[in-house]
Design a protein around this motif. Sequence first.
Motif, PDB file in Angstrom:
ATOM      1  N   SER A   1       1.047  -1.398  -0.448  1.00 32.80           N
ATOM      2  CA  SER A   1      -0.057  -0.168  -0.052  1.00 32.80           C
ATOM      3  C   SER A   1       0.838   1.416   0.043  1.00 32.80           C
ATOM      4  CB  SER A   1      -0.444   0.119   1.503  1.00 32.80           C
ATOM      5  OG  SER A   1      -1.120  -1.248   1.672  1.00 32.80           O
ATOM      6  N   GLY A   2       2.656   0.974   0.085  1.00 30.15           N
ATOM      7  CA  GLY A   2       3.204   2.347   0.388  1.00 30.15           C
ATOM      8  C   GLY A   2       3.858   2.736   1.455  1.00 30.15           C
ATOM      9  N   ILE A   3       3.475   2.146   2.299  1.00 30.42           N
ATOM     10  CA  ILE A   3       3.750   1.965   3.810  1.00 30.42           C
ATOM     11  C   ILE A   3       5.078   1.470   4.158  1.00 30.42           C
ATOM     12  CG2 ILE A   3       3.293   2.257   5.848  1.00 30.42           C
ATOM     13  CD1 ILE A   3       0.147   2.917   5.356  1.00 30.42           C
ATOM     14  N   GLU A   4       5.810   1.934   4.156  1.00 29.63           N
ATOM     15  CA  GLU A   4       7.274   1.451   4.629  1.00 29.63           C
ATOM     16  C   GLU A   4       7.267   0.856   6.110  1.00 29.63           C
ATOM     17  OE1 GLU A   4      10.730   3.206   2.399  1.00 29.63           O
ATOM     18  OE2 GLU A   4      10.509   3.623   4.142  1.00 29.63           O
ATOM     19  N   VAL A   5       7.754  -0.217   6.381  1.00 28.46           N
ATOM     20  CA  VAL A   5       7.441  -0.665   7.905  1.00 28.46           C
ATOM     21  C   VAL A   5       9.179  -2.312   7.845  1.00 28.46           C
ATOM     22  CG1 VAL A   5       4.438  -1.105   8.291  1.00 28.46           C
ATOM     23  CG2 VAL A   5       6.454  -3.001   7.144  1.00 28.46           C
ATOM     24  N   ARG A   6       9.315  -2.174   9.388  1.00 29.80           N
ATOM     25  CA  ARG A   6      10.273  -2.367   9.592  1.00 29.80           C
ATOM     26  C   ARG A   6      10.408  -3.098  11.275  1.00 29.80           C
ATOM     27  NH1 ARG A   6      15.468   0.961  11.569  1.00 29.80           N
ATOM     28  NH2 ARG A   6      15.150  -0.960  13.210  1.00 29.80           N
ATOM     29  N   PRO A   7      11.205  -3.893  11.060  1.00 27.42           N
ATOM     30  CA  PRO A   7      11.088  -4.821  12.678  1.00 27.42           C
ATOM     31  C   PRO A   7      11.032  -3.723  13.412  1.00 27.42           C
ATOM     32  CG  PRO A   7      13.182  -5.617  11.320  1.00 27.42           C
ATOM     33  CD  PRO A   7      12.021  -4.781  10.221  1.00 27.42           C
ATOM     34  N   ILE A   8      11.258  -4.117  15.158  1.00 32.02           N
ATOM     35  CA  ILE A   8      11.772  -3.279  16.181  1.00 32.02           C
ATOM     36  C   ILE A   8      12.837  -3.498  16.171  1.00 32.02           C
ATOM     37  CG2 ILE A   8      10.316  -2.303  18.131  1.00 32.02           C
ATOM     38  CD1 ILE A   8       8.048  -2.748  18.052  1.00 32.02           C
ATOM     39  N   ILE A   9      13.476  -2.228  16.569  1.00 35.94           N
ATOM     40  CA  ILE A   9      14.646  -1.773  16.251  1.00 35.94           C
ATOM     41  C   ILE A   9      15.194  -3.219  16.210  1.00 35.94           C
ATOM     42  CG2 ILE A   9      16.918  -1.031  17.788  1.00 35.94           C
ATOM     43  CD1 ILE A   9      14.409  -0.559  19.647  1.00 35.94           C
ATOM     44  N   CYS A  10      15.961  -3.839  16.405  1.00 36.51           N
ATOM     45  CA  CYS A  10      16.882  -5.198  15.695  1.00 36.51           C
ATOM     46  C   CYS A  10      15.805  -6.637  16.238  1.00 36.51           C
ATOM     47  CB  CYS A  10      18.283  -5.436  16.377  1.00 36.51           C
ATOM     48  SG  CYS A  10      18.944  -4.101  15.965  1.00 36.51           S
ATOM     49  N   GLY A  11      14.708  -6.053  17.614  1.00 33.14           N
ATOM     50  CA  GLY A  11      14.406  -7.659  17.609  1.00 33.14           C
ATOM     51  C   GLY A  11      15.069  -7.954  18.813  1.00 33.14           C
ATOM     52  N   ASN A  12      14.844  -9.050  19.561  1.00 32.62           N
ATOM     53  CA  ASN A  12      15.560  -9.610  20.226  1.00 32.62           C
ATOM     54  C   ASN A  12      16.956 -10.188  19.771  1.00 32.62           C
ATOM     55  OD1 ASN A  12      16.813 -11.332  21.970  1.00 32.62           O
ATOM     56  ND2 ASN A  12      14.747 -12.772  22.255  1.00 32.62           N
ATOM     57  N   MET A  13      17.829  -9.216  20.092  1.00 33.27           N
ATOM     58  CA  MET A  13      18.884  -9.091  20.103  1.00 33.27           C
ATOM     59  C   MET A  13      20.370 -11.044  20.069  1.00 33.27           C
ATOM     60  SD  MET A  13      20.601  -7.381  18.389  1.00 33.27           S
ATOM     61  CE  MET A  13      22.798  -7.254  18.367  1.00 33.27           C
ATOM     62  N   ALA A  14      19.433 -11.373  21.592  1.00 31.89           N
ATOM     63  CA  ALA A  14      20.499 -12.683  21.177  1.00 31.89           C
ATOM     64  C   ALA A  14      19.896 -13.789  20.247  1.00 31.89           C
ATOM     65  CB  ALA A  14      18.739 -13.496  22.597  1.00 31.89           C
ATOM     66  N   ARG A  15      18.799 -13.619  19.252  1.00 31.93           N
ATOM     67  CA  ARG A  15      18.909 -14.221  18.292  1.00 31.93           C
ATOM     68  C   ARG A  15      18.992 -13.642  16.980  1.00 31.93           C
ATOM     69  NH1 ARG A  15      12.036 -14.462  18.470  1.00 31.93           N
ATOM     70  NH2 ARG A  15      12.644 -14.698  16.414  1.00 31.93           N
ATOM     71  N   GLN A  16      20.121 -12.616  16.821  1.00 27.68           N
ATOM     72  CA  GLN A  16      20.651 -11.929  15.535  1.00 27.68           C
ATOM     73  C   GLN A  16      22.195 -13.087  16.159  1.00 27.68           C
ATOM     74  OE1 GLN A  16      20.127 -10.213  13.720  1.00 27.68           O
ATOM     75  NE2 GLN A  16      18.326  -8.676  14.681  1.00 27.68           N
ATOM     76  N   PRO A  17      22.712 -13.329  14.581  1.00 18.62           N
ATOM     77  CA  PRO A  17      23.479 -14.283  14.471  1.00 18.62           C
ATOM     78  C   PRO A  17      24.991 -14.151  14.694  1.00 18.62           C
ATOM     79  CG  PRO A  17      22.311 -14.095  12.475  1.00 18.62           C
ATOM     80  CD  PRO A  17      21.511 -13.170  13.096  1.00 18.62           C
ATOM     81  N   ALA A  18      25.160 -12.349  14.553  1.00 14.11           N
ATOM     82  CA  ALA A  18      26.560 -12.085  15.666  1.00 14.11           C
ATOM     83  C   ALA A  18      26.918 -12.887  17.019  1.00 14.11           C
ATOM     84  CB  ALA A  18      26.511 -10.271  15.402  1.00 14.11           C
ATOM     85  N   MET A  19      25.291 -12.878  17.550  1.00 13.63           N
ATOM     86  CA  MET A  19      25.299 -13.315  19.004  1.00 13.63           C
ATOM     87  C   MET A  19      26.310 -14.921  19.748  1.00 13.63           C
ATOM     88  SD  MET A  19      24.790 -10.186  20.955  1.00 13.63           S
ATOM     89  CE  MET A  19      24.620 -10.597  22.222  1.00 13.63           C
ATOM     90  N   ALA A  20      26.492 -15.757  18.484  1.00 11.16           N
ATOM     91  CA  ALA A  20      27.044 -16.143  18.339  1.00 11.16           C
ATOM     92  C   ALA A  20      28.225 -16.305  19.346  1.00 11.16           C
ATOM     93  CB  ALA A  20      26.635 -17.941  17.323  1.00 11.16           C
ATOM     94  N   HIS A  21      28.901 -14.710  18.429  1.00 11.85           N
ATOM     95  CA  HIS A  21      30.802 -15.199  18.532  1.00 11.85           C
ATOM     96  C   HIS A  21      30.657 -13.997  19.286  1.00 11.85           C
ATOM     97  CE1 HIS A  21      29.654 -16.195  14.477  1.00 11.85           C
ATOM     98  NE2 HIS A  21      29.210 -15.530  13.529  1.00 11.85           N
ATOM     99  N   VAL A  22      30.015 -13.716  19.999  1.00 12.16           N
ATOM    100  CA  VAL A  22      29.786 -12.495  21.301  1.00 12.16           C
ATOM    101  C   VAL A  22      29.982 -12.842  22.887  1.00 12.16           C
ATOM    102  CG1 VAL A  22      28.664 -10.568  22.203  1.00 12.16           C
ATOM    103  CG2 VAL A  22      28.960 -11.099  19.678  1.00 12.16           C
ATOM    104  N   ARG A  23      30.811 -12.932  23.376  1.00 14.36           N
ATOM    105  CA  ARG A  23      30.697 -13.787  25.023  1.00 14.36           C
ATOM    106  C   ARG A  23      29.680 -12.369  25.607  1.00 14.36           C
ATOM    107  NH1 ARG A  23      34.991 -13.052  28.929  1.00 14.36           N
ATOM    108  NH2 ARG A  23      34.334 -14.868  31.153  1.00 14.36           N
ATOM    109  N   HIS A  24      28.453 -13.214  26.231  1.00  9.14           N
ATOM    110  CA  HIS A  24      27.044 -12.734  26.798  1.00  9.14           C
ATOM    111  C   HIS A  24      26.363 -13.481  27.773  1.00  9.14           C
ATOM    112  CE1 HIS A  24      25.154 -14.579  23.478  1.00  9.14           C
ATOM    113  NE2 HIS A  24      24.017 -14.459  24.126  1.00  9.14           N
TER     114      HIS A  24
END
Length: 396
Positions: free
Chosen positions: A331-354
């Motif tokens: 319809s012409g309305i851009e949308v996006r996720p809320i910030i990065c979502g749950n950062m614990a589920r972002q692939p980068a976290m596999a390499h980050v001590r947390h």
Amino acid sequence: MRIRLSEPTYGEEEIAEVLESLRSTQVSMGAKCKGFEQAFARYAGVKHAVFVNSGSSANLLAWFAIANPLFRPPEGCKGLYPGAEVIVPAVTWSTTIWPIVQAGGIPVLVDCDPLSLQMRPEAVEAAIGPDTVAISPVHALGNSCDLDALRRIGQRHNLVMMEDTCEALGTRWQGRMVGTFGLLGTYSFFFSHHITTIEGGMVVTDDDYLADLLRCLRAHGWTRDLADKNRFGDSSALDTRFAFVNTGFNLRPTELNGAFGLHQLPKLDGFNAQRRQATQALSAGLAPLVAQGDISVMAVTPGADPAFFGFPLLTRDAVTRRALAEHLERSGIEVRPIICGNMARQPAMAHVRHRVAGRLDGADRIMDCGLYFGMHPGYDNADVAFVVDRISEFFQ
Ligand SMILES: Cc1ncc(COP(=O)(O)O)c(C=O)c1O
């Protein structure tokens, strides 16, 4: 009609000021950056504002200052030592977290409330361990964390508070600007934010010593920009232009960014008033869908006067979210996720001590069922009506 995630907020004044800088050939950090820092500090009601080239750089500078051997923590608190923990919300931007890791700390992710989208104070308190030294509230999407609760927890456990305010410039808590409650606060002036310097960020603090430490680390570890040039070591025998008393980065903004800041800051209150008006109109238009239980919209934290960054909503389930997102984009309305979502589920976290403290059910719901569309000062009644109609027709 098209509703984009962001619209430019600058005009001829900013352009003319940039051209003046270019013609003058004074283009690296100078009087305009300094003027913007002073104006910003006055606006925020703090003693010091240190301008850098992005919000991510502001976070980097803040955490490296807290980790620096010359850092002087407030009484009872500790600096960031290798392996020390910092509590952060699971729903945040990546560069809330990376600078903590880069400075040697361990981020501890806690859950967020799916209604307010902010970190849950009770999850923060439950996450505190023997190595917890700091907490980094993030005022997500222009709302505010419960700063009373977080400050009480911080004081009880002697934690340094570093407020990532990159999404909430002008948001107030009990009448005072968020970002000014902790030892440090950071802001972003990226293109889509409340005001823009194209790229840019700010660190604020009331602590004179810490402000000089920030200025020193911002530029090479040298003494040029310090209020007290001998604060970190006696350099009086050296050429004062080339005296180095610490490690450091080069995170300086340019005069072109300063030129933008000087003209954008006076417009901030007006921009935020327009954001608030549009937020109210959208909330009223979407109220029937909220009443029916089709969506929830961001619940303002009691005590906050928000400046919405985008307009977030959550659907009942992930399937509906996907279908709604497709409908709005079509319809012409851009949308996006809320910030990065749950950062614990972002692939980068596999390499980050947390560490993940407790369940992240709220953060998962925000990631799976949440989206936001643009919210900017240029919104008019026709934009509001268009967005409300497109969302309403989906649920009919
Ligand atoms: C919470 C948060 N922190 C940090 C940043 C980084 O700011 P910048 O894009 O200016 O580097 C952002 C960016 O939007 C953000 O949302």
